[in-house]
Design a protein around this motif. Structure first.
Motif, PDB file in Angstrom:
ATOM      1  N   GLN A 101       0.833  -1.206   0.000  1.00 22.04           N
ATOM      2  CA  GLN A 101       0.000   0.000   0.000  1.00 22.04           C
ATOM      3  C   GLN A 101       0.871   1.262   0.000  1.00 22.04           C
ATOM      4  N   VAL A 102       1.933   1.237   0.813  1.00 18.54           N
ATOM      5  CA  VAL A 102       2.844   2.392   0.858  1.00 18.54           C
ATOM      6  C   VAL A 102       3.505   2.589  -0.505  1.00 18.54           C
ATOM      7  N   CYS A 103       3.931   1.503  -1.144  1.00 13.37           N
ATOM      8  CA  CYS A 103       4.550   1.603  -2.473  1.00 13.37           C
ATOM      9  C   CYS A 103       3.570   2.164  -3.495  1.00 13.37           C
ATOM     10  N   GLN A 104       2.326   1.718  -3.449  1.00 17.12           N
ATOM     11  CA  GLN A 104       1.313   2.236  -4.376  1.00 17.12           C
ATOM     12  C   GLN A 104       1.070   3.722  -4.132  1.00 17.12           C
ATOM     13  N   ASP A 105       0.991   4.093  -2.842  1.00 21.88           N
ATOM     14  CA  ASP A 105       0.781   5.503  -2.513  1.00 21.88           C
ATOM     15  C   ASP A 105       1.963   6.351  -2.992  1.00 21.88           C
ATOM     16  N   LEU A 106       3.198   5.866  -2.775  1.00 21.98           N
ATOM     17  CA  LEU A 106       4.385   6.598  -3.233  1.00 21.98           C
ATOM     18  C   LEU A 106       4.421   6.704  -4.755  1.00 21.98           C
ATOM     19  N   ALA A 107       4.052   5.630  -5.440  1.00 22.47           N
ATOM     20  CA  ALA A 107       4.063   5.642  -6.907  1.00 22.47           C
ATOM     21  C   ALA A 107       3.059   6.652  -7.452  1.00 22.47           C
ATOM     22  N   GLN A 108       1.952   6.867  -6.779  1.00 25.84           N
ATOM     23  CA  GLN A 108       0.933   7.823  -7.227  1.00 25.84           C
ATOM     24  C   GLN A 108       1.368   9.255  -6.932  1.00 25.84           C
ATOM     25  N   VAL A 109       2.036   9.449  -5.789  1.00 26.11           N
ATOM     26  CA  VAL A 109       2.370  10.800  -5.360  1.00 26.11           C
ATOM     27  C   VAL A 109       3.693  11.285  -5.961  1.00 26.11           C
ATOM     28  N   ILE A 110       4.681  10.424  -6.022  1.00 23.61           N
ATOM     29  CA  ILE A 110       6.014  10.825  -6.468  1.00 23.61           C
ATOM     30  C   ILE A 110       6.277  10.202  -7.838  1.00 23.61           C
ATOM     31  N   PRO A 111       6.584  11.053  -8.813  1.00 20.20           N
ATOM     32  CA  PRO A 111       6.886  10.508 -10.142  1.00 20.20           C
ATOM     33  C   PRO A 111       8.249   9.799 -10.127  1.00 20.20           C
ATOM     34  N   GLY A 112       8.355   8.706 -10.838  1.00 23.62           N
ATOM     35  CA  GLY A 112       9.608   7.969 -10.943  1.00 23.62           C
ATOM     36  C   GLY A 112       9.696   6.775 -10.003  1.00 23.62           C
TER      37      GLY A 112
END
Length: 136
Positions: A101-112
């Protein structure tokens, strides 16, 4: 005429006869006591046999209860180990879910951000998979 030695021998014989009669009376007087003692002994031997049988039964019962208890303790130990394994597995699953979930949230918020390194790196051979997972 009887001589002195004959008189002494006669007196010794009479004393011996008296002693024999006296000892026979004593023996006859002791016979009922001997019989009572034999009966009492036989009774005690019977009681001893009964008690020995009871003791053997109790020992067998104790042994069977002891083995049943050991079996139950072993079974309990296996169940406790299984519960610990299940609990650890559930905790690991929950941890993996949160990380995903944290990885998905980071992928949505931070490009790259592409995802977890564990998911992005695949070892060339299967034998290295565990080592890579442990290292990451």
């Amino acid at each position: 005429p009887p001589s002195a030695s004959d008189a002494i021998a006669e007196m010794d014989r009479r004393e011996a006869d008296l002693r024999v009669r006296h000892l026979k009376q004593k023996v006859e007087g002791l016979q009922p006591t001997v019989e009572l003692k034999r009966e009492a002994r036989a009774s005690r031997e019977n009681e001893l046999d009964v008690l020995a049988t009871e003791l053997q039964g109790m020992a067998e019962g104790h042994q069977s209860r002891s083995s049943a208890r050991k079996k139950l303790e072993d079974e309990r130990k296996l169940i406790m180990e299984e519960i610990q394994h299940i609990t650890a597995t559930e905790q690991q699953i929950e941890r993996e879910r949160r990380l995903k979930q944290v990885c998905q949230d980071l992928a949505q918020v931070i490009p790259g951000v592409s995802g977890r390194v564990v998911n992005l790196c695949q070892p060339v051979q299967k034998k290295y998979r565990v080592a890579v997972n442990v290292a990451l």
